[in-house]
Design a protein around this motif. Structure first.
Motif, PDB file in Angstrom:
ATOM      1  N   GLU A 158       0.818  -1.216   0.000  1.00  0.00           N
ATOM      2  CA  GLU A 158       0.000   0.000   0.000  1.00  0.00           C
ATOM      3  C   GLU A 158       0.851   1.265   0.000  1.00  0.00           C
ATOM      4  N   SER A 159       1.893   1.275  -0.812  1.00  0.00           N
ATOM      5  CA  SER A 159       2.826   2.410  -0.803  1.00  0.00           C
ATOM      6  C   SER A 159       2.519   3.468  -1.858  1.00  0.00           C
ATOM      7  N   TYR A 160       1.620   3.176  -2.783  1.00  0.00           N
ATOM      8  CA  TYR A 160       1.380   4.083  -3.898  1.00  0.00           C
ATOM      9  C   TYR A 160      -0.094   4.470  -3.964  1.00  0.00           C
ATOM     10  N   PRO A 161      -0.424   5.722  -3.606  1.00  0.00           N
ATOM     11  CA  PRO A 161      -1.816   6.148  -3.753  1.00  0.00           C
ATOM     12  C   PRO A 161      -2.115   6.470  -5.214  1.00  0.00           C
ATOM     13  N   HIS A 162      -3.133   5.798  -5.762  1.00  0.00           N
ATOM     14  CA  HIS A 162      -3.487   6.015  -7.163  1.00  0.00           C
ATOM     15  C   HIS A 162      -4.996   6.091  -7.295  1.00  0.00           C
ATOM     16  N   ARG A 163      -5.479   7.251  -7.691  1.00  0.00           N
ATOM     17  CA  ARG A 163      -6.907   7.477  -7.902  1.00  0.00           C
ATOM     18  C   ARG A 163      -7.734   7.056  -6.691  1.00  0.00           C
ATOM     19  N   GLY A 164      -7.244   7.435  -5.514  1.00  0.00           N
ATOM     20  CA  GLY A 164      -7.980   7.211  -4.282  1.00  0.00           C
ATOM     21  C   GLY A 164      -7.813   5.846  -3.647  1.00  0.00           C
ATOM     22  N   VAL A 165      -6.969   5.002  -4.231  1.00  0.00           N
ATOM     23  CA  VAL A 165      -6.745   3.659  -3.697  1.00  0.00           C
ATOM     24  C   VAL A 165      -5.242   3.485  -3.476  1.00  0.00           C
ATOM     25  N   ARG A 166      -4.891   2.920  -2.332  1.00  0.00           N
ATOM     26  CA  ARG A 166      -3.475   2.641  -2.066  1.00  0.00           C
ATOM     27  C   ARG A 166      -3.122   1.298  -2.694  1.00  0.00           C
ATOM     28  N   LYS A 167      -2.075   1.295  -3.517  1.00  0.00           N
ATOM     29  CA  LYS A 167      -1.672   0.112  -4.270  1.00  0.00           C
ATOM     30  C   LYS A 167      -0.384  -0.481  -3.701  1.00  0.00           C
ATOM     31  N   ASP A 168      -0.295  -1.807  -3.748  1.00  0.00           N
ATOM     32  CA  ASP A 168       0.970  -2.479  -3.475  1.00  0.00           C
ATOM     33  C   ASP A 168       1.868  -2.280  -4.693  1.00  0.00           C
ATOM     34  N   VAL A 169       3.150  -2.066  -4.436  1.00  0.00           N
ATOM     35  CA  VAL A 169       4.117  -1.880  -5.514  1.00  0.00           C
ATOM     36  C   VAL A 169       5.204  -2.945  -5.397  1.00  0.00           C
ATOM     37  N   GLU A 170       5.427  -3.653  -6.487  1.00  0.00           N
ATOM     38  CA  GLU A 170       6.526  -4.611  -6.540  1.00  0.00           C
ATOM     39  C   GLU A 170       7.768  -3.886  -7.049  1.00  0.00           C
ATOM     40  N   VAL A 171       8.897  -4.185  -6.434  1.00  0.00           N
ATOM     41  CA  VAL A 171      10.175  -3.641  -6.880  1.00  0.00           C
ATOM     42  C   VAL A 171      10.953  -4.781  -7.531  1.00  0.00           C
ATOM     43  N   TRP A 172      11.283  -4.597  -8.794  1.00  0.00           N
ATOM     44  CA  TRP A 172      12.096  -5.529  -9.568  1.00  0.00           C
ATOM     45  C   TRP A 172      13.401  -4.821  -9.877  1.00  0.00           C
ATOM     46  N   SER A 173      14.476  -5.575 -10.042  1.00  0.00           N
ATOM     47  CA  SER A 173      15.751  -4.933 -10.358  1.00  0.00           C
ATOM     48  C   SER A 173      16.659  -5.860 -11.136  1.00  0.00           C
ATOM     49  N   VAL A 174      17.636  -5.228 -11.769  1.00  0.00           N
ATOM     50  CA  VAL A 174      18.731  -5.950 -12.400  1.00  0.00           C
ATOM     51  C   VAL A 174      20.003  -5.177 -12.059  1.00  0.00           C
ATOM     52  N   LEU A 175      21.057  -5.918 -11.737  1.00  0.00           N
ATOM     53  CA  LEU A 175      22.347  -5.322 -11.421  1.00  0.00           C
ATOM     54  C   LEU A 175      23.211  -5.308 -12.676  1.00  0.00           C
ATOM     55  N   ALA A 176      24.085  -4.334 -12.766  1.00  0.00           N
ATOM     56  CA  ALA A 176      24.921  -4.188 -13.958  1.00  0.00           C
ATOM     57  C   ALA A 176      25.662  -5.473 -14.326  1.00  0.00           C
ATOM     58  N   PRO A 177      26.281  -6.188 -13.372  1.00  0.00           N
ATOM     59  CA  PRO A 177      26.959  -7.429 -13.770  1.00  0.00           C
ATOM     60  C   PRO A 177      25.996  -8.477 -14.345  1.00  0.00           C
ATOM     61  N   GLU A 178      24.772  -8.545 -13.823  1.00  0.00           N
ATOM     62  CA  GLU A 178      23.772  -9.471 -14.349  1.00  0.00           C
ATOM     63  C   GLU A 178      23.377  -9.062 -15.775  1.00  0.00           C
TER      64      GLU A 178
END
Length: 184
Positions: A158-178
């Motif tokens: 519930e970190s992202y308020p969007h149009r009146g609703v708090r949304k869960d946000v997934e964090v994806w990543s890639v590291l430079a060596p990968e």
């Protein structure tokens, strides 16, 4: 100005500069509800002035080396884009994102454009960690993160308020060596 081919379908990636505000507004207008389902981008571009202001803010980020925005054109029409929302070169961290109108979905445009953008962030700017933050229910964007070889780091509940609703946000990543190791 340059344009980079995204493949045999004639799609190109090029900088989305303030003088293209009318094209951005038309792009968002064609897909406003679709684009705005998960991200605030469509709510930020509502008229020519707001479109120009958003592109000017990104032009200032380019000048400050803290972000950029590039458009995806298909058959001469702006259909979406990719962006570096934030970039902290000294810390080696950047966040990339995207948007696309419905007519361009399913062609692989975002994945191809994001690959070019991440290449630039990693190889040209020397960023170590590239993040992709996405609403948990945005399965299309999550699929792009997977195709890019990103790893799911976690969920910000519930970190992202969007149009009146708090949304869960997934964090994806890639590291430079990968990223470098995955290149053919």
């Amino acid at each position: 100005m340059y344009a980079t081919s995204l493949g045999a379908d004639g799609a190109v990636l090029r900088p989305l500069e303030p003088w293209r505000a009318g094209e951005l507004l038309a792009n968002v207008d064609r897909g406003r509800e679709f684009i705005g389902e998960h991200i605030g981008f469509a709510d930020a571009v509502t008229d020519l002035a707001s479109s120009r202001a958003l592109l000017q803010a990104y032009a200032e980020r380019v000048a400050a080396d803290t972000g950029r925005i590039d458009g995806i054109w298909l058959d001469g029409t702006l259909v979406g884009g990719v962006l570096v929302r934030t970039m902290d070169v000294p810390r080696g961290v950047a966040e990339v994102g995207c948007w696309l109108e419905p007519s361009a979905v399913g062609k692989g445009l975002v994945t191809r454009a994001a690959r070019l953008l991440i290449d630039w962030v990693v190889h040209e700017r020397g960023v170590h960690r590239v993040e992709w933050c996405v609403a948990s229910e945005n399965t299309s964007s999550i699929a792009v993160a997977r195709r890019l070889g990103m790893v799911k780091d976690g969920v910000l509940r519930e970190s992202y308020p969007h149009r009146g609703v708090r949304k869960d946000v997934e964090v994806w990543s890639v590291l430079a060596p990968e990223w470098r190791a995955a290149k053919p």
